[in-house]
Design a protein around this motif. Structure first.
Motif, PDB file in Angstrom:
ATOM      1  N   ASN A   1       0.823  -1.210   0.000  1.00  0.00           N
ATOM      2  CA  ASN A   1       0.000   0.000   0.000  1.00  0.00           C
ATOM      3  C   ASN A   1       0.856   1.258   0.000  1.00  0.00           C
ATOM      4  O   ASN A   1       0.577   2.231   0.697  1.00  0.00           O
ATOM      5  CB  ASN A   1      -0.952   0.016   1.211  1.00  0.00           C
ATOM      6  N   MET A   2       1.912   1.250  -0.807  1.00  0.00           N
ATOM      7  CA  MET A   2       2.776   2.417  -0.975  1.00  0.00           C
ATOM      8  C   MET A   2       2.775   2.787  -2.458  1.00  0.00           C
ATOM      9  O   MET A   2       3.685   2.442  -3.204  1.00  0.00           O
ATOM     10  CB  MET A   2       4.191   2.117  -0.486  1.00  0.00           C
ATOM     11  N   THR A   3       1.705   3.449  -2.894  1.00  0.00           N
ATOM     12  CA  THR A   3       1.548   3.771  -4.312  1.00  0.00           C
ATOM     13  C   THR A   3       1.668   5.256  -4.605  1.00  0.00           C
ATOM     14  O   THR A   3       1.283   5.713  -5.677  1.00  0.00           O
ATOM     15  CB  THR A   3       0.191   3.253  -4.826  1.00  0.00           C
ATOM     16  N   SER A   4       2.166   6.023  -3.642  1.00  0.00           N
ATOM     17  CA  SER A   4       2.382   7.451  -3.865  1.00  0.00           C
ATOM     18  C   SER A   4       3.537   7.905  -2.989  1.00  0.00           C
ATOM     19  O   SER A   4       3.936   7.222  -2.031  1.00  0.00           O
ATOM     20  CB  SER A   4       1.121   8.256  -3.527  1.00  0.00           C
ATOM     21  N   ALA A   5       4.080   9.063  -3.316  1.00  0.00           N
ATOM     22  CA  ALA A   5       5.196   9.608  -2.532  1.00  0.00           C
ATOM     23  C   ALA A   5       4.781   9.833  -1.080  1.00  0.00           C
ATOM     24  O   ALA A   5       5.551   9.562  -0.153  1.00  0.00           O
ATOM     25  CB  ALA A   5       5.674  10.917  -3.167  1.00  0.00           C
ATOM     26  N   GLU A   6       3.565  10.330  -0.868  1.00  0.00           N
ATOM     27  CA  GLU A   6       3.123  10.612   0.498  1.00  0.00           C
ATOM     28  C   GLU A   6       3.000   9.324   1.307  1.00  0.00           C
ATOM     29  O   GLU A   6       3.400   9.268   2.483  1.00  0.00           O
ATOM     30  CB  GLU A   6       1.786  11.347   0.499  1.00  0.00           C
ATOM     31  N   GLN A   7       2.455   8.271   0.700  1.00  0.00           N
ATOM     32  CA  GLN A   7       2.308   7.004   1.414  1.00  0.00           C
ATOM     33  C   GLN A   7       3.672   6.420   1.768  1.00  0.00           C
ATOM     34  O   GLN A   7       3.856   5.868   2.852  1.00  0.00           O
ATOM     35  CB  GLN A   7       1.504   6.022   0.555  1.00  0.00           C
ATOM     36  N   ILE A   8       4.639   6.557   0.863  1.00  0.00           N
ATOM     37  CA  ILE A   8       5.989   6.073   1.148  1.00  0.00           C
ATOM     38  C   ILE A   8       6.630   6.890   2.269  1.00  0.00           C
ATOM     39  O   ILE A   8       7.318   6.355   3.138  1.00  0.00           O
ATOM     40  CB  ILE A   8       6.862   6.130  -0.128  1.00  0.00           C
ATOM     41  N   SER A   9       6.389   8.212   2.265  1.00  0.00           N
ATOM     42  CA  SER A   9       6.989   9.088   3.283  1.00  0.00           C
ATOM     43  C   SER A   9       6.502   8.749   4.691  1.00  0.00           C
ATOM     44  O   SER A   9       7.199   9.020   5.677  1.00  0.00           O
ATOM     45  CB  SER A   9       6.677  10.557   2.967  1.00  0.00           C
ATOM     46  N   LYS A  10       5.306   8.153   4.797  1.00  0.00           N
ATOM     47  CA  LYS A  10       4.738   7.822   6.106  1.00  0.00           C
ATOM     48  C   LYS A  10       4.967   6.356   6.493  1.00  0.00           C
ATOM     49  O   LYS A  10       4.551   5.922   7.562  1.00  0.00           O
ATOM     50  CB  LYS A  10       3.237   8.115   6.100  1.00  0.00           C
ATOM     51  N   ALA A  11       5.602   5.602   5.605  1.00  0.00           N
ATOM     52  CA  ALA A  11       5.790   4.176   5.838  1.00  0.00           C
ATOM     53  C   ALA A  11       6.930   3.910   6.817  1.00  0.00           C
ATOM     54  O   ALA A  11       7.805   4.755   7.035  1.00  0.00           O
ATOM     55  CB  ALA A  11       6.063   3.462   4.515  1.00  0.00           C
TER      56      ALA A  11
ATOM     57  N   VAL B   1      15.063   6.525  -1.074  1.00  0.00           N
ATOM     58  CA  VAL B   1      13.660   6.568  -1.491  1.00  0.00           C
ATOM     59  C   VAL B   1      12.810   7.280  -0.441  1.00  0.00           C
ATOM     60  O   VAL B   1      11.963   8.130  -0.771  1.00  0.00           O
ATOM     61  CB  VAL B   1      13.122   5.142  -1.737  1.00  0.00           C
ATOM     62  N   LEU B   2      13.033   6.961   0.837  1.00  0.00           N
ATOM     63  CA  LEU B   2      12.256   7.578   1.914  1.00  0.00           C
ATOM     64  C   LEU B   2      12.493   9.082   1.977  1.00  0.00           C
ATOM     65  O   LEU B   2      11.545   9.865   2.096  1.00  0.00           O
ATOM     66  CB  LEU B   2      12.628   6.933   3.255  1.00  0.00           C
ATOM     67  N   ASN B   3      13.743   9.513   1.878  1.00  0.00           N
ATOM     68  CA  ASN B   3      14.061  10.943   1.929  1.00  0.00           C
ATOM     69  C   ASN B   3      13.453  11.681   0.738  1.00  0.00           C
ATOM     70  O   ASN B   3      12.955  12.805   0.873  1.00  0.00           O
ATOM     71  CB  ASN B   3      15.575  11.158   1.955  1.00  0.00           C
ATOM     72  N   ALA B   4      13.494  11.050  -0.424  1.00  0.00           N
ATOM     73  CA  ALA B   4      12.903  11.671  -1.616  1.00  0.00           C
ATOM     74  C   ALA B   4      11.397  11.809  -1.454  1.00  0.00           C
ATOM     75  O   ALA B   4      10.802  12.823  -1.840  1.00  0.00           O
ATOM     76  CB  ALA B   4      13.226  10.842  -2.854  1.00  0.00           C
ATOM     77  N   ALA B   5      10.762  10.789  -0.864  1.00  0.00           N
ATOM     78  CA  ALA B   5       9.319  10.832  -0.657  1.00  0.00           C
ATOM     79  C   ALA B   5       8.941  11.967   0.291  1.00  0.00           C
ATOM     80  O   ALA B   5       7.966  12.690   0.063  1.00  0.00           O
ATOM     81  CB  ALA B   5       8.832   9.500  -0.103  1.00  0.00           C
ATOM     82  N   LYS B   6       9.714  12.128   1.370  1.00  0.00           N
ATOM     83  CA  LYS B   6       9.441  13.211   2.319  1.00  0.00           C
ATOM     84  C   LYS B   6       9.651  14.572   1.665  1.00  0.00           C
ATOM     85  O   LYS B   6       8.866  15.507   1.872  1.00  0.00           O
ATOM     86  CB  LYS B   6      10.351  13.073   3.535  1.00  0.00           C
TER      87      LYS B   6
ATOM     88  N   VAL C   1       9.460  15.341  -1.590  1.00  0.00           N
ATOM     89  CA  VAL C   1       8.422  15.592  -2.600  1.00  0.00           C
ATOM     90  C   VAL C   1       7.084  15.910  -1.935  1.00  0.00           C
ATOM     91  O   VAL C   1       6.378  16.835  -2.351  1.00  0.00           O
ATOM     92  CB  VAL C   1       8.279  14.359  -3.523  1.00  0.00           C
ATOM     93  N   SER C   2       6.736  15.176  -0.881  1.00  0.00           N
ATOM     94  CA  SER C   2       5.459  15.404  -0.194  1.00  0.00           C
ATOM     95  C   SER C   2       5.419  16.793   0.433  1.00  0.00           C
ATOM     96  O   SER C   2       4.397  17.492   0.373  1.00  0.00           O
ATOM     97  CB  SER C   2       5.249  14.341   0.885  1.00  0.00           C
ATOM     98  N   LYS C   3       6.527  17.210   1.011  1.00  0.00           N
ATOM     99  CA  LYS C   3       6.585  18.528   1.653  1.00  0.00           C
ATOM    100  C   LYS C   3       6.552  19.644   0.618  1.00  0.00           C
ATOM    101  O   LYS C   3       5.866  20.652   0.788  1.00  0.00           O
ATOM    102  CB  LYS C   3       7.852  18.636   2.490  1.00  0.00           C
ATOM    103  N   LYS C   4       7.262  19.453  -0.472  1.00  0.00           N
ATOM    104  CA  LYS C   4       7.365  20.486  -1.497  1.00  0.00           C
ATOM    105  C   LYS C   4       6.069  20.675  -2.259  1.00  0.00           C
ATOM    106  O   LYS C   4       5.642  21.789  -2.538  1.00  0.00           O
ATOM    107  CB  LYS C   4       8.496  20.131  -2.460  1.00  0.00           C
ATOM    108  N   ARG C   5       5.435  19.576  -2.596  1.00  0.00           N
ATOM    109  CA  ARG C   5       4.242  19.642  -3.441  1.00  0.00           C
ATOM    110  C   ARG C   5       2.945  19.646  -2.634  1.00  0.00           C
ATOM    111  O   ARG C   5       1.890  19.951  -3.183  1.00  0.00           O
ATOM    112  CB  ARG C   5       4.206  18.445  -4.403  1.00  0.00           C
ATOM    113  N   GLY C   6       3.056  19.271  -1.358  1.00  0.00           N
ATOM    114  CA  GLY C   6       1.840  19.150  -0.564  1.00  0.00           C
ATOM    115  C   GLY C   6       0.954  18.099  -1.180  1.00  0.00           C
ATOM    116  O   GLY C   6      -0.259  18.281  -1.302  1.00  0.00           O
ATOM    117  N   ALA C   7       1.573  16.980  -1.578  1.00  0.00           N
ATOM    118  CA  ALA C   7       0.849  15.971  -2.348  1.00  0.00           C
ATOM    119  C   ALA C   7      -0.225  15.302  -1.527  1.00  0.00           C
ATOM    120  O   ALA C   7       0.002  14.908  -0.396  1.00  0.00           O
ATOM    121  CB  ALA C   7       1.830  14.907  -2.843  1.00  0.00           C
TER     122      ALA C   7
END
Length: 375
Positions: A35-45, A63-68, A70-76
């Motif tokens: 259930n990690m199909t988006s940057a935000e979901q990966i950032s919280k995993a 991967v985790l750092n990139a997800a965090k 991207v999620s912070k920058k885009r507010g995904a």
């Protein structure tokens, strides 16, 4: 996972997280199961869960750092499919330093995981030329499986151009001999696509697998996207096989020579060819969803672009399923001939009364899927 989500997660892994594309291709199924199909979901995993998937602590942290980030920058939001497609296109630009493997992967068409029942409820709006392009790209995957996606797109655009000129002549919009009839194609070999002879340029110095990560073959998982979908299955070192090809633009050659003849002599430039990028762009902007009933509320530009890409993916998926179903029972030449007959049966003007080459009509995906039972 929808085709749009698969594309999004692959873009995130290969572009934002800098994961080798071949590795990313093999991890999509595992990420989906977790259930990690988006940057935000990966950032919280849980970091350990990510590490179990990528089997490498350093890569998992990357991967985790990139997800965090991207999620912070885009507010995904949770569904990364709502991230602006336009922004992603800017991030995925190919540079002069990109490897052939990276170039080919960037040219891949949108993917769809829709079921037959879902496809049967879909109708696309388009005109003849984009449908010819879609059929040509799909059938070439089976009639010339050694060709990478860049070649398939170029050859398909050559077919579209030839058909367009034939139609223009029949309507009296153009007259005189074509560049082919005047002999501008002499010296260039020909191949047959959808029943038409197309002049081609052999790309002997091009290896679409150059730059492919070493672990590509080991990383492919069941149901994961195969690199063969965009690099072909040819061996560039095997002289008995057809190398990657370009479709040659004979009309452009004739026009350029006429221009040079009327001015000061200039050094010969590169041979005009149909570019894969322009063919892909044309297909993505020429297919749309049929809007039925009450007109929907106006969409953002990003949402409209994403919807077009989704429906291109659905259309290509439907045509590909037809070609795949017949590829094992028909010869390559017969499959090519049959594909042109299928197009004639489905072309938009036949289905919905459009009269001109450029006039749009409707194509039901259920009608395409029915071709799998074509006698």
């Amino acid at each position: 996972m929808s085709g749009a989500k698969i594309t999004d997660i692959l873009r995130f892994l290969s572009q934002d997280a800098k994961v080798p594309l071949a590795t990313a291709l093999g991890k999509v199924v595992e990420l989906q199961k977790a259930n990690m199909t988006s940057a935000e979901q990966i950032s919280k995993a849980n970091p350990k869960a990510i590490q179990e998937i990528f089997k490498d602590e350093k890569l998992a942290k990357q991967v985790l750092n990139a997800a965090k980030r991207v999620s912070k920058k885009r507010g995904a939001p949770a569904d990364s499919a709502t991230t602006s497609p336009q922004k992603k296109k800017k991030e995925s630009k190919i540079t002069k330093d990109s490897t052939p493997f990276e170039v080919e992967s960037s040219l891949g068409l949108p993917m769809s995981s829709a079921s037959d029942s879902e496809l049967c409820n879909m109708t696309v709006v388009t005109n003849r030329a984009p449908l010819v392009l879609a059929f040509a790209v799909c059938v070439l995957k089976y009639t010339m499986p050694e060709q990478p996606i860049s070649s398939r797109l170029s050859l398909a655009q050559a077919v579209v151009s030839a058909n367009s000129r034939t139609k223009a002549v029949s309507l009296g919009l153009e007259s005189g001999q074509s560049a082919e009839q005047e002999g501008w194609g002499e010296g260039h070999p020909t191949i047959k696509v959808l029943g038409r002879d197309i002049r081609v340029l052999k790309r002997w110095d091009y290896n679409p697998r150059e730059g492919e990560p070493d672990q590509a073959s080991a990383s492919e998982e069941p149901n994961a996207v195969s690199a063969k979908d965009f690099v072909g299955n040819g061996d560039i070192e095997d002289a008995d096989k057809m190398p990657p090809l370009w479709g040659v633009d004979l009309e452009a050659i004739r026009k350029s020579q006429a221009t040079i003849a009327g001015s000061d002599p200039k050094p010969a430039s590169a041979l005009p060819i149909y570019t894969a990028e322009s063919a892909r762009s044309y297909l993505l902007r020429s297919i749309s969803k049929l809007q039925e009933g009450i007109p929907p509320k106006s969409k953002s530009a990003a949402a409209a672009v994403q919807e077009k890409e989704d429906y291109v993916g659905h259309l290509v998926h439907a045509i590909d399923s037809v070609c795949s179903s017949w590829a094992t029972t028909l010869s390559k030449s017969e499959l090519d001939r049959r594909a042109w007959a299928w197009y004639l049966r489905l072309r938009p003007d036949v289905q919905s009364g459009a009269q001109g080459w450029g006039e749009k009509g409707h194509v039901k995906l259920s009608d395409i899927l029915a071709l799998r039972r074509d006698p």
